[in-house]
Design a protein around this motif. Sequence first.
Motif, short mmCIF file in Angstrom:
data_model
loop_
_atom_site.label_atom_id
_atom_site.label_comp_id
_atom_site.label_asym_id
_atom_site.label_seq_id
_atom_site.Cartn_x
_atom_site.Cartn_y
_atom_site.Cartn_z
N PRO A 57 -2.28 15.62 31.90
CA PRO A 57 -2.48 16.63 31.10
C PRO A 57 -2.43 17.74 31.90
O PRO A 57 -2.32 19.18 31.51
N LEU A 58 -2.01 17.72 33.31
CA LEU A 58 -1.11 18.93 33.65
C LEU A 58 -0.40 19.29 33.16
O LEU A 58 0.68 20.84 33.34
N SER A 62 0.04 25.43 32.03
CA SER A 62 0.56 25.54 33.48
C SER A 62 -0.69 25.92 34.05
O SER A 62 -1.36 26.63 33.87
N LEU A 63 -0.46 25.40 35.36
CA LEU A 63 -1.57 26.16 36.65
C LEU A 63 -0.50 27.76 36.84
O LEU A 63 0.16 26.64 37.46
N PHE A 78 -6.14 10.98 41.15
CA PHE A 78 -4.87 11.09 40.82
C PHE A 78 -4.42 12.90 40.44
O PHE A 78 -3.24 12.94 40.70
N ASP A 79 -4.61 13.28 39.58
CA ASP A 79 -4.56 14.52 38.89
C ASP A 79 -4.84 15.55 39.86
O ASP A 79 -4.21 16.70 39.66
N ILE A 80 -5.78 15.86 40.37
CA ILE A 80 -6.38 16.65 41.43
C ILE A 80 -5.83 17.08 42.70
O ILE A 80 -5.21 18.21 42.92
N PHE A 81 -5.00 15.88 43.21
CA PHE A 81 -4.71 16.03 44.49
C PHE A 81 -3.08 16.76 43.93
O PHE A 81 -2.06 18.04 44.50
N LEU A 82 -2.41 16.25 42.61
CA LEU A 82 -1.03 17.12 42.13
C LEU A 82 -1.77 18.45 41.32
O LEU A 82 -0.55 19.05 41.45
N ALA A 83 -2.43 18.51 41.00
CA ALA A 83 -2.76 20.17 40.71
C ALA A 83 -3.23 21.15 41.85
O ALA A 83 -3.21 22.35 41.84
N ASP A 138 -10.85 28.24 35.76
CA ASP A 138 -9.99 28.46 34.51
C ASP A 138 -9.46 27.46 33.89
O ASP A 138 -8.81 27.35 32.92
N LEU A 139 -9.47 25.96 34.52
CA LEU A 139 -8.63 25.00 33.79
C LEU A 139 -9.74 24.03 33.96
O LEU A 139 -9.99 23.82 35.13
#
Length: 296
Positions: A57-58, A62-63, A78-83, A138-139
Amino acid sequence: MDSTEQIYAQVREHYSSASRTAAPKYGESVAKSFGYSEDELSNIPEDANLGLSCGNPLAITSLKEGETVIDLGSGAGFDIFLASTKIGSSGRAIGVDINDEMLARAEKIKASRGSSVSNVTFIKGNITSVPLPDVTADLIISNCVINLVPYEEKNLVFKEMYRLLKPGGRVAVSDILAKKPLPDQLRKDVAMYVGCIAGAAEVADYQNWFREAGFKDSVITDTQADLNVYLDTNEDGTKKSGDCCGPVAAVSACDGGDEAKKATPSCSSATTDSSDMGRTDLNEFVGSYKIFAVKD
Protein backbone atom coordinates in the motif's frame (compact mmCIF):
# COMPACT_ATOMS: atom_id res chain seq x y z
CA MET A 1 -20.91 -18.47 6.58
CA ASP A 2 -21.50 -18.25 10.31
CA SER A 3 -22.73 -15.25 12.26
CA THR A 4 -20.72 -12.04 12.45
CA GLU A 5 -19.52 -12.90 15.96
CA GLN A 6 -18.38 -16.35 14.85
CA ILE A 7 -16.54 -14.93 11.86
CA TYR A 8 -14.61 -12.51 14.07
CA ALA A 9 -13.77 -15.35 16.48
CA GLN A 10 -12.47 -17.54 13.65
CA VAL A 11 -10.37 -14.70 12.23
CA ARG A 12 -8.90 -13.95 15.67
CA GLU A 13 -8.07 -17.62 16.20
CA HIS A 14 -6.34 -17.91 12.86
CA TYR A 15 -4.25 -14.75 13.21
CA SER A 16 -3.34 -15.56 16.81
CA SER A 17 -1.82 -18.74 15.43
CA ALA A 18 -0.11 -16.82 12.63
CA SER A 19 1.42 -14.41 15.17
CA ARG A 20 3.25 -17.31 16.81
CA THR A 21 4.90 -18.52 13.62
CA ALA A 22 7.29 -16.96 11.19
CA ALA A 23 9.29 -18.18 8.23
CA PRO A 24 11.41 -15.16 7.26
CA LYS A 25 12.44 -16.38 3.81
CA TYR A 26 8.85 -17.29 2.97
CA GLY A 27 7.66 -13.84 4.08
CA GLU A 28 10.41 -12.15 2.09
CA SER A 29 9.52 -14.08 -1.07
CA VAL A 30 5.82 -13.25 -0.74
CA ALA A 31 6.55 -9.58 -0.08
CA LYS A 32 8.81 -9.30 -3.12
CA SER A 33 6.13 -10.86 -5.31
CA PHE A 34 3.78 -8.06 -4.25
CA GLY A 35 6.17 -5.24 -5.02
CA TYR A 36 8.32 -4.65 -1.95
CA SER A 37 11.88 -3.74 -2.88
CA GLU A 38 15.07 -5.04 -1.32
CA ASP A 39 15.62 -1.59 0.18
CA GLU A 40 12.17 -1.50 1.76
CA LEU A 41 12.53 -4.99 3.21
CA SER A 42 15.88 -4.06 4.70
CA ASN A 43 14.11 -1.28 6.63
CA ILE A 44 11.41 -3.55 8.06
CA PRO A 45 12.11 -5.79 11.09
CA GLU A 46 12.25 -9.35 9.77
CA ASP A 47 9.99 -10.63 12.57
CA ALA A 48 7.23 -8.26 11.46
CA ASN A 49 6.88 -9.92 8.06
CA LEU A 50 4.61 -12.96 8.41
CA GLY A 51 3.90 -13.33 4.70
CA LEU A 52 0.35 -12.00 5.06
CA SER A 53 0.50 -9.14 2.56
CA CYS A 54 -1.28 -9.06 -0.79
CA GLY A 55 0.26 -5.83 -2.06
CA ASN A 56 2.35 -2.84 -1.04
CA PRO A 57 0.00 0.00 0.00
CA LEU A 58 2.84 2.45 0.62
CA ALA A 59 3.84 2.14 -3.05
CA ILE A 60 0.46 3.57 -4.07
CA THR A 61 1.15 7.01 -2.59
CA SER A 62 4.04 8.94 -1.08
CA LEU A 63 4.50 9.87 2.56
CA LYS A 64 5.98 13.17 3.66
CA GLU A 65 7.97 14.01 6.75
CA GLY A 66 5.73 14.96 9.65
CA GLU A 67 2.62 13.19 8.37
CA THR A 68 0.41 10.86 10.39
CA VAL A 69 -0.36 7.42 8.94
CA ILE A 70 -2.79 4.86 10.33
CA ASP A 71 -2.58 1.18 9.37
CA LEU A 72 -5.93 -0.61 9.72
CA GLY A 73 -5.15 -4.19 10.69
CA SER A 74 -1.46 -3.64 11.33
CA GLY A 75 -0.67 -7.17 12.52
CA ALA A 76 2.96 -7.49 13.61
CA GLY A 77 3.72 -4.03 12.21
CA PHE A 78 5.10 -4.88 8.77
CA ASP A 79 3.80 -1.79 6.93
CA ILE A 80 3.70 0.59 9.89
CA PHE A 81 7.41 0.08 10.63
CA LEU A 82 8.15 0.85 6.98
CA ALA A 83 5.94 3.95 7.12
CA SER A 84 7.81 5.15 10.21
CA THR A 85 11.03 5.42 8.18
CA LYS A 86 9.36 7.84 5.74
CA ILE A 87 7.72 10.34 8.12
CA GLY A 88 10.63 11.24 10.39
CA SER A 89 10.58 11.85 14.12
CA SER A 90 7.91 14.54 13.77
CA GLY A 91 5.46 12.13 12.14
CA ARG A 92 3.19 9.52 13.69
CA ALA A 93 2.75 5.91 12.58
CA ILE A 94 -0.24 4.28 14.27
CA GLY A 95 -1.04 0.60 13.93
CA VAL A 96 -4.57 -0.58 14.78
CA ASP A 97 -5.33 -4.26 15.34
CA ILE A 98 -7.93 -6.28 17.24
CA ASN A 99 -5.71 -9.30 17.91
CA ASP A 100 -3.90 -9.31 21.27
CA GLU A 101 -1.18 -11.71 20.16
CA MET A 102 -0.40 -9.71 17.03
CA LEU A 103 -0.22 -6.53 19.12
CA ALA A 104 2.07 -8.24 21.62
CA ARG A 105 4.37 -9.34 18.81
CA ALA A 106 4.39 -5.83 17.35
CA GLU A 107 5.18 -4.27 20.74
CA LYS A 108 8.03 -6.73 21.30
CA ILE A 109 9.52 -5.83 17.93
CA LYS A 110 9.11 -2.14 18.68
CA ALA A 111 10.90 -2.51 22.01
CA SER A 112 13.80 -4.26 20.29
CA ARG A 113 14.22 -1.35 17.85
CA GLY A 114 14.53 1.33 20.54
CA SER A 115 14.46 5.01 19.67
CA SER A 116 14.51 4.35 15.91
CA VAL A 117 10.77 3.66 16.08
CA SER A 118 9.76 6.20 18.72
CA ASN A 119 7.20 7.59 16.24
CA VAL A 120 5.32 4.24 16.19
CA THR A 121 2.25 3.49 18.33
CA PHE A 122 0.07 0.38 18.40
CA ILE A 123 -3.50 0.46 19.68
CA LYS A 124 -6.17 -2.19 20.06
CA GLY A 125 -9.35 -1.63 18.11
CA ASN A 126 -11.73 -3.02 15.53
CA ILE A 127 -11.25 -1.30 12.18
CA THR A 128 -15.02 -0.75 12.01
CA SER A 129 -14.76 1.47 15.10
CA VAL A 130 -11.27 2.87 15.57
CA PRO A 131 -10.52 4.44 18.98
CA LEU A 132 -8.96 7.60 17.56
CA PRO A 133 -10.30 11.17 17.15
CA ASP A 134 -11.75 12.58 13.94
CA VAL A 135 -9.35 14.07 11.34
CA THR A 136 -6.27 12.36 12.77
CA ALA A 137 -4.56 11.01 9.66
CA ASP A 138 -2.94 12.26 6.49
CA LEU A 139 -2.85 8.71 5.13
CA ILE A 140 -4.71 5.51 5.93
CA ILE A 141 -3.29 2.21 4.72
CA SER A 142 -4.45 -1.38 5.00
CA ASN A 143 -3.01 -4.59 3.62
CA CYS A 144 -5.25 -7.61 3.03
CA VAL A 145 -7.50 -6.95 6.04
CA ILE A 146 -10.77 -5.31 4.96
CA ASN A 147 -11.78 -8.52 3.19
CA LEU A 148 -11.77 -10.24 6.60
CA VAL A 149 -14.55 -7.98 7.92
CA PRO A 150 -18.01 -9.57 7.59
CA TYR A 151 -19.81 -8.26 4.51
CA GLU A 152 -22.56 -6.61 6.57
CA GLU A 153 -19.97 -4.45 8.36
CA LYS A 154 -17.49 -3.68 5.58
CA ASN A 155 -19.15 -0.32 4.84
CA LEU A 156 -18.28 0.80 8.39
CA VAL A 157 -14.57 0.57 7.57
CA PHE A 158 -14.97 3.12 4.77
CA LYS A 159 -16.92 5.46 7.04
CA GLU A 160 -14.14 5.20 9.60
CA MET A 161 -11.51 6.02 6.98
CA TYR A 162 -13.43 9.13 5.98
CA ARG A 163 -13.90 10.16 9.61
CA LEU A 164 -10.25 9.68 10.53
CA LEU A 165 -8.77 11.48 7.52
CA LYS A 166 -7.92 15.15 7.42
CA PRO A 167 -9.23 17.11 4.41
CA GLY A 168 -6.99 16.12 1.51
CA GLY A 169 -6.03 12.91 3.29
CA ARG A 170 -5.46 9.77 1.25
CA VAL A 171 -6.48 6.13 1.38
CA ALA A 172 -3.98 3.58 0.01
CA VAL A 173 -5.13 0.00 0.40
CA SER A 174 -4.01 -3.37 -0.91
CA ASP A 175 -6.73 -5.99 -0.76
CA ILE A 176 -8.04 -9.15 -2.35
CA LEU A 177 -11.26 -8.58 -4.31
CA ALA A 178 -13.47 -11.00 -6.19
CA LYS A 179 -13.28 -10.92 -9.97
CA LYS A 180 -16.74 -12.46 -10.24
CA PRO A 181 -19.46 -13.79 -7.93
CA LEU A 182 -17.93 -16.58 -5.87
CA PRO A 183 -19.52 -20.05 -5.75
CA ASP A 184 -21.60 -20.71 -2.62
CA GLN A 185 -19.34 -23.64 -1.82
CA LEU A 186 -16.35 -21.31 -1.62
CA ARG A 187 -18.25 -18.56 0.22
CA LYS A 188 -19.21 -21.00 2.99
CA ASP A 189 -15.70 -22.38 3.50
CA VAL A 190 -14.28 -21.19 6.84
CA ALA A 191 -10.66 -21.81 5.81
CA MET A 192 -11.26 -19.79 2.66
CA TYR A 193 -12.68 -16.95 4.73
CA VAL A 194 -9.77 -16.58 7.15
CA GLY A 195 -7.54 -16.96 4.10
CA CYS A 196 -8.98 -13.76 2.56
CA ILE A 197 -10.84 -15.50 -0.28
CA ALA A 198 -14.42 -16.25 0.76
CA GLY A 199 -14.96 -12.79 2.24
CA ALA A 200 -13.72 -10.92 -0.83
CA ALA A 201 -16.13 -8.29 -2.11
CA GLU A 202 -16.30 -7.08 -5.71
CA VAL A 203 -14.94 -3.82 -7.12
CA ALA A 204 -18.43 -2.33 -7.42
CA ASP A 205 -18.99 -2.93 -3.70
CA TYR A 206 -15.85 -0.98 -2.79
CA GLN A 207 -16.80 1.85 -5.13
CA ASN A 208 -20.25 2.09 -3.53
CA TRP A 209 -18.86 2.04 0.00
CA PHE A 210 -16.40 4.82 -0.84
CA ARG A 211 -19.23 6.97 -2.23
CA GLU A 212 -21.53 6.25 0.69
CA ALA A 213 -18.78 7.24 3.14
CA GLY A 214 -18.29 10.63 1.43
CA PHE A 215 -15.42 10.08 -1.00
CA LYS A 216 -16.19 11.45 -4.45
CA ASP A 217 -13.93 9.14 -6.40
CA SER A 218 -11.81 6.03 -5.96
CA VAL A 219 -9.32 4.24 -8.17
CA ILE A 220 -9.32 0.44 -7.94
CA THR A 221 -6.91 -1.52 -10.14
CA ASP A 222 -6.06 -5.19 -10.46
CA THR A 223 -2.30 -5.52 -10.05
CA GLN A 224 -2.30 -8.87 -11.91
CA ALA A 225 -0.12 -10.32 -9.15
CA ASP A 226 -0.12 -14.11 -8.90
CA LEU A 227 -1.98 -15.09 -5.74
CA ASN A 228 -0.80 -18.67 -6.06
CA VAL A 229 2.51 -17.45 -4.62
CA TYR A 230 1.13 -18.25 -1.16
CA LEU A 231 0.75 -21.88 -2.13
CA ASP A 232 3.74 -22.22 -4.45
CA THR A 233 6.40 -20.98 -2.02
CA ASN A 234 8.41 -23.17 0.32
CA GLU A 235 9.29 -22.16 3.87
CA ASP A 236 12.84 -21.32 2.72
CA GLY A 237 11.48 -18.93 0.08
CA THR A 238 12.13 -21.16 -2.91
CA LYS A 239 9.42 -22.03 -5.40
CA LYS A 240 7.83 -25.44 -5.09
CA SER A 241 8.43 -27.75 -8.03
CA GLY A 242 5.74 -29.66 -9.87
CA ASP A 243 2.04 -29.55 -9.12
CA CYS A 244 2.40 -28.34 -5.57
CA CYS A 245 -0.91 -27.04 -4.52
CA GLY A 246 -3.24 -30.03 -4.58
CA PRO A 247 -6.80 -29.15 -3.67
CA VAL A 248 -7.44 -25.45 -3.44
CA ALA A 249 -6.37 -23.94 -0.12
CA ALA A 250 -6.93 -20.62 1.58
CA VAL A 251 -4.58 -17.88 0.44
CA SER A 252 -3.10 -16.80 3.75
CA ALA A 253 -4.70 -19.48 5.90
CA CYS A 254 -1.82 -21.73 4.92
CA ASP A 255 1.02 -19.26 4.58
CA GLY A 256 4.25 -19.25 6.48
CA GLY A 257 5.67 -22.55 5.31
CA ASP A 258 5.44 -26.03 6.82
CA GLU A 259 5.84 -25.04 10.46
CA ALA A 260 3.15 -22.38 10.16
CA LYS A 261 0.82 -24.89 8.54
CA LYS A 262 1.24 -27.29 11.44
CA ALA A 263 0.40 -24.53 13.91
CA THR A 264 -2.64 -23.27 12.02
CA PRO A 265 -5.83 -25.29 12.51
CA SER A 266 -7.52 -23.80 9.48
CA CYS A 267 -4.80 -25.08 7.17
CA SER A 268 -5.84 -28.68 7.57
CA SER A 269 -9.46 -27.79 6.93
CA ALA A 270 -8.44 -25.84 3.85
CA THR A 271 -7.58 -29.08 2.13
CA THR A 272 -10.52 -31.06 3.46
CA ASP A 273 -13.41 -28.61 3.36
CA SER A 274 -12.43 -27.59 -0.17
CA SER A 275 -11.19 -30.92 -1.47
CA ASP A 276 -13.96 -31.39 -3.98
CA MET A 277 -13.18 -28.07 -5.65
CA GLY A 278 -10.24 -29.66 -7.39
CA ARG A 279 -6.97 -28.01 -8.33
CA THR A 280 -8.33 -24.52 -8.59
CA ASP A 281 -6.27 -21.53 -9.67
CA LEU A 282 -6.87 -18.82 -7.05
CA ASN A 283 -6.41 -16.16 -9.72
CA GLU A 284 -9.56 -17.38 -11.43
CA PHE A 285 -11.73 -16.13 -8.59
CA VAL A 286 -9.88 -13.26 -6.93
CA GLY A 287 -7.15 -10.72 -7.54
CA SER A 288 -4.79 -8.45 -5.65
CA TYR A 289 -6.04 -4.88 -6.09
CA LYS A 290 -4.52 -1.50 -5.31
CA ILE A 291 -7.10 0.99 -4.06
CA PHE A 292 -6.73 4.76 -3.77
CA ALA A 293 -9.04 7.59 -2.73
CA VAL A 294 -8.77 11.17 -1.44
CA LYS A 295 -10.98 12.98 1.05
CA ASP A 296 -11.95 16.40 -0.33
